[in-house]
Design an enzyme around this catalytic site. Structure first.
Site, PDB file in Angstrom:
ATOM      1  N   THR A  19       0.809  -1.222   0.000  1.00 18.73           N
ATOM      2  CA  THR A  19       0.000   0.000   0.000  1.00 18.73           C
ATOM      3  C   THR A  19       0.844   1.275   0.000  1.00 18.73           C
ATOM      4  O   THR A  19       2.026   1.262   0.319  1.00 18.73           O
ATOM      5  CB  THR A  19      -0.933   0.029   1.222  1.00 18.73           C
ATOM      6  N   ASP A  20       0.156   2.346  -0.331  1.00 14.91           N
ATOM      7  CA  ASP A  20       0.787   3.668  -0.247  1.00 14.91           C
ATOM      8  C   ASP A  20       0.426   4.278   1.109  1.00 14.91           C
ATOM      9  O   ASP A  20      -0.178   3.624   1.959  1.00 14.91           O
ATOM     10  CB  ASP A  20       0.369   4.555  -1.428  1.00 14.91           C
ATOM     11  N   VAL A  21       0.746   5.518   1.294  1.00 13.10           N
ATOM     12  CA  VAL A  21       0.542   6.180   2.581  1.00 13.10           C
ATOM     13  C   VAL A  21      -0.942   6.235   2.987  1.00 13.10           C
ATOM     14  O   VAL A  21      -1.261   6.299   4.164  1.00 13.10           O
ATOM     15  CB  VAL A  21       1.187   7.595   2.568  1.00 13.10           C
ATOM     16  N   SER A  22      -1.849   6.138   2.032  1.00 14.90           N
ATOM     17  CA  SER A  22      -3.282   6.196   2.346  1.00 14.90           C
ATOM     18  C   SER A  22      -3.882   4.819   2.636  1.00 14.90           C
ATOM     19  O   SER A  22      -5.078   4.703   2.885  1.00 14.90           O
ATOM     20  CB  SER A  22      -4.046   6.864   1.197  1.00 14.90           C
TER      21      SER A  22
END
Length: 134
Positions: A19-22
């Site tokens: 995943t990314d930061v979100s």
């Protein structure tokens, strides 16, 4: 040989590293999921990429891929990737793939079409698929 009517399913879980930061799966990781599912499809056919390389002198390479991102996959999701061979040509295969929620297969998160070429491992030029394969 005609295209297989059977749809292969391969389960995956989304980890933090995907995943990314979100908390949403980074878009490039969808390529990995689709690739891994095609590799598992191949294994389900009783074949391995390494054996094909050694025994037949061939490898598979993605020649073209289109992905439609429809809904986000998120951290800890349990998903299912499908693989369906939709066409076989002399030196290529075309696959239709989906990424869905395991508990709601009607919720398609992403769709992909991949054209995978069969190439000679020495010169990477197109090479006919072995007779009777797929």
């Amino acid at each position: 040989m005609t295209a297989s009517a059977e749809i292969f399913n391969w389960p995956i879980r989304i980890y933090y590293e995907d995943t990314d930061v979100s908390g949403v799966v980074y878009h490039a990781n969808y390529l990995r999921y689709f690739e891994r599912a095609r590799t598992e499809w191949l294994r389900a056919q009783g074949l391995s990429q390494e054996a094909l390389r050694i025994e037949h002198g061939i490898a598979f390479t993605v020649a073209n891929m289109q992905i439609d991102f429809l809904m986000p996959a998120r951290l800890d999701d349990q998903l299912n990737v499908t693989v369906e061979q939709t066409s076989r040509k002399r030196a290529s295969l075309i696959f239709s793939q989906t990424l869905c929620r395991a508990d709601a297969p009607e919720k398609v998160l992403a769709r992909a079409t991949a054209r995978v070429g069969c190439v000679d491992v020495v010169n990477f030029r197109p090479r006919a698929l072995p007779e009777g394969m797929f």
